[in-house]
Design a protein around this motif. Sequence first.
Motif, PDB file in Angstrom:
ATOM      1  N   GLY A 275       0.834  -1.185   0.000  1.00  0.00           N
ATOM      2  CA  GLY A 275       0.000   0.000   0.000  1.00  0.00           C
ATOM      3  C   GLY A 275       0.875   1.242   0.000  1.00  0.00           C
ATOM      4  O   GLY A 275       2.042   1.199   0.414  1.00  0.00           O
ATOM      5  N   ASP A 276       0.321   2.341  -0.463  1.00  0.00           N
ATOM      6  CA  ASP A 276       1.115   3.565  -0.598  1.00  0.00           C
ATOM      7  C   ASP A 276       1.684   4.049   0.735  1.00  0.00           C
ATOM      8  O   ASP A 276       2.844   4.469   0.821  1.00  0.00           O
ATOM      9  CB  ASP A 276       0.262   4.667  -1.231  1.00  0.00           C
ATOM     10  CG  ASP A 276      -0.092   4.367  -2.673  1.00  0.00           C
ATOM     11  OD1 ASP A 276       0.643   3.592  -3.311  1.00  0.00           O
ATOM     12  OD2 ASP A 276      -1.104   4.904  -3.168  1.00  0.00           O
ATOM     13  N   ALA A 277       0.870   3.984   1.791  1.00  0.00           N
ATOM     14  CA  ALA A 277       1.311   4.499   3.093  1.00  0.00           C
ATOM     15  C   ALA A 277       2.468   3.673   3.650  1.00  0.00           C
ATOM     16  O   ALA A 277       3.478   4.227   4.110  1.00  0.00           O
ATOM     17  CB  ALA A 277       0.145   4.518   4.082  1.00  0.00           C
ATOM     18  N   MET A 278       2.349   2.349   3.609  1.00  0.00           N
ATOM     19  CA  MET A 278       3.396   1.493   4.156  1.00  0.00           C
ATOM     20  C   MET A 278       4.638   1.516   3.281  1.00  0.00           C
ATOM     21  O   MET A 278       5.771   1.476   3.786  1.00  0.00           O
ATOM     22  CB  MET A 278       2.881   0.056   4.306  1.00  0.00           C
ATOM     23  CG  MET A 278       3.832  -0.850   5.080  1.00  0.00           C
ATOM     24  SD  MET A 278       4.067  -0.278   6.783  1.00  0.00           S
ATOM     25  CE  MET A 278       5.798  -0.673   7.036  1.00  0.00           C
TER      26      MET A 278
ATOM     27  N   SER B 227      15.169  -2.824  10.897  1.00  0.00           N
ATOM     28  CA  SER B 227      16.243  -3.492  10.170  1.00  0.00           C
ATOM     29  C   SER B 227      15.743  -4.769   9.518  1.00  0.00           C
ATOM     30  O   SER B 227      16.049  -5.060   8.365  1.00  0.00           O
ATOM     31  CB  SER B 227      17.402  -3.826  11.116  1.00  0.00           C
ATOM     32  OG  SER B 227      18.375  -2.824  11.114  1.00  0.00           O
ATOM     33  N   CYS B 228      14.971  -5.532  10.277  1.00  0.00           N
ATOM     34  CA  CYS B 228      14.435  -6.788   9.766  1.00  0.00           C
ATOM     35  C   CYS B 228      13.473  -6.527   8.617  1.00  0.00           C
ATOM     36  O   CYS B 228      13.522  -7.201   7.576  1.00  0.00           O
ATOM     37  CB  CYS B 228      13.736  -7.550  10.885  1.00  0.00           C
ATOM     38  SG  CYS B 228      13.149  -9.192  10.403  1.00  0.00           S
ATOM     39  N   LEU B 229      12.597  -5.541   8.776  1.00  0.00           N
ATOM     40  CA  LEU B 229      11.645  -5.186   7.726  1.00  0.00           C
ATOM     41  C   LEU B 229      12.370  -4.755   6.457  1.00  0.00           C
ATOM     42  O   LEU B 229      12.030  -5.190   5.347  1.00  0.00           O
ATOM     43  CB  LEU B 229      10.737  -4.060   8.218  1.00  0.00           C
ATOM     44  CG  LEU B 229       9.802  -3.422   7.179  1.00  0.00           C
ATOM     45  CD1 LEU B 229       8.815  -4.442   6.641  1.00  0.00           C
ATOM     46  CD2 LEU B 229       9.064  -2.228   7.776  1.00  0.00           C
TER      47      LEU B 229
ATOM     48  N   ILE C 274       1.636  -5.512  13.418  1.00  0.00           N
ATOM     49  CA  ILE C 274       0.747  -4.469  12.904  1.00  0.00           C
ATOM     50  C   ILE C 274       0.666  -3.296  13.875  1.00  0.00           C
ATOM     51  O   ILE C 274       0.450  -2.149  13.453  1.00  0.00           O
ATOM     52  CB  ILE C 274      -0.655  -5.054  12.625  1.00  0.00           C
ATOM     53  CG1 ILE C 274      -1.514  -4.047  11.879  1.00  0.00           C
ATOM     54  CG2 ILE C 274      -1.315  -5.508  13.913  1.00  0.00           C
ATOM     55  CD1 ILE C 274      -1.023  -3.708  10.499  1.00  0.00           C
ATOM     56  N   ALA C 275       0.865  -3.534  15.165  1.00  0.00           N
ATOM     57  CA  ALA C 275       0.819  -2.438  16.141  1.00  0.00           C
ATOM     58  C   ALA C 275       1.968  -1.457  15.922  1.00  0.00           C
ATOM     59  O   ALA C 275       1.812  -0.249  16.127  1.00  0.00           O
ATOM     60  CB  ALA C 275       0.869  -2.997  17.564  1.00  0.00           C
TER      61      ALA C 275
ATOM     62  N   ALA D 159      -2.144  -1.347   7.937  1.00  0.00           N
ATOM     63  CA  ALA D 159      -3.557  -1.675   8.141  1.00  0.00           C
ATOM     64  C   ALA D 159      -4.455  -1.068   7.072  1.00  0.00           C
ATOM     65  O   ALA D 159      -5.582  -1.529   6.860  1.00  0.00           O
ATOM     66  CB  ALA D 159      -4.010  -1.208   9.527  1.00  0.00           C
ATOM     67  N   THR D 160      -3.986  -0.031   6.374  1.00  0.00           N
ATOM     68  CA  THR D 160      -4.796   0.601   5.326  1.00  0.00           C
ATOM     69  C   THR D 160      -4.623  -0.073   3.970  1.00  0.00           C
ATOM     70  O   THR D 160      -5.308   0.281   3.016  1.00  0.00           O
ATOM     71  CB  THR D 160      -4.408   2.089   5.185  1.00  0.00           C
ATOM     72  OG1 THR D 160      -3.027   2.189   4.780  1.00  0.00           O
ATOM     73  CG2 THR D 160      -4.605   2.824   6.504  1.00  0.00           C
ATOM     74  N   SER D 161      -3.717  -1.036   3.877  1.00  0.00           N
ATOM     75  CA  SER D 161      -3.456  -1.690   2.593  1.00  0.00           C
ATOM     76  C   SER D 161      -4.539  -2.712   2.263  1.00  0.00           C
ATOM     77  O   SER D 161      -5.171  -3.292   3.149  1.00  0.00           O
ATOM     78  CB  SER D 161      -2.090  -2.384   2.613  1.00  0.00           C
ATOM     79  OG  SER D 161      -2.122  -3.508   3.471  1.00  0.00           O
TER      80      SER D 161
END
Length: 344
Positions: free
Chosen positions: A46-49, A81-83, A157-158, A164-166
């Motif tokens: 999603g654009d935001a993430m 870092s993991c992400l 997700i927290a 969450a918007t994707s």
Amino acid sequence: MIFSAEKWNNGKELKAVMKVNTAISFDMMEAPLRNAFRQYLVPLLGDAMAGEVVEIYRFGPNPDVLEQNTEGATEREQLDSCLLEICKRANANLALWNDFDEISMRITDAGFQRQKSDNNESFQQVYKYQEDNLRTSLRNKGFNALDELLEFLYAHIAEYPEFATSQAYQDRKSAIVRSTADVNDVCFINGSRIIFLRLQPHLKFVEEMLLQPAIGDKLYEHLIDGLVNQSEDEGRRKDVERLRLACSRYIVAMAVRRLLMETGSITDRGLYFITVQPGEKGNEERKPVDTERISVQIQNLKADADMYMTALLRTARSYFSELYVGDPRRIFDRNNDHKHTFWT
């Protein structure tokens, strides 16, 4: 984009997530990396993430230090870092796979050209079977990294509310069969997202046309509502998850069965037996499974699905008795003593 000329460092930025030579240039990889990021990562995140990932790349952890257990780093820095490592790994593998042919040739005013190797050169072009194996490896690693990315974001997700918007999060949240792990639970697909995507139309058909009539509209709607709007009661959440898993196993068994009946194939390369043949390229010989063996698998999947349905209805009766409508397979059962009526 999550690669840049400033941080390329003679290819070390790419080498941190896959095996490449440091002689690889950013000029050659810029377009493939950008295309893969826009084509695969942005729609998934999603654009935001996607914007958050780019911000982490620009101002967050040092991309040359991607280990999750970096000494002295805060918990959020470790997660970032993991992400970033997962995103870069998916981006890099999919870029090389998506633009494989363009990378291995030159496009000039004179047309399309390929490199010609002389006998004096230390390195020569790879064989055709090696190219094919490399394509498959890049594709599988890239798509499997996307699956890993989804699992990571769903578990955190927290920390990353932008996800969450994707659309991917919304679809997964309401899905009964959520990931390749759910399919692996019934039929081993080696965590392949390619096969998972192939199963999507069959998963949807089985859920809507077979599962919903079998458990009843009220219980089905209660399950979907419980997945989307999770209860604050932990016991109730566990009951909903227990029902989801029971439904998932039935759906997967019937969906895989439908895929076999439709295509005779359970993988993206078909259903194969593999034998070792010394002297052959790669030492492996792949032969398609014969029709008789496929028929046996189809029959076994139907038997498995029936047992999964029995377990599912037992779960529904035990934990959702107020919504249980009975076993639809016993609708014609009746006490026929001293009567002359028979179902045909």
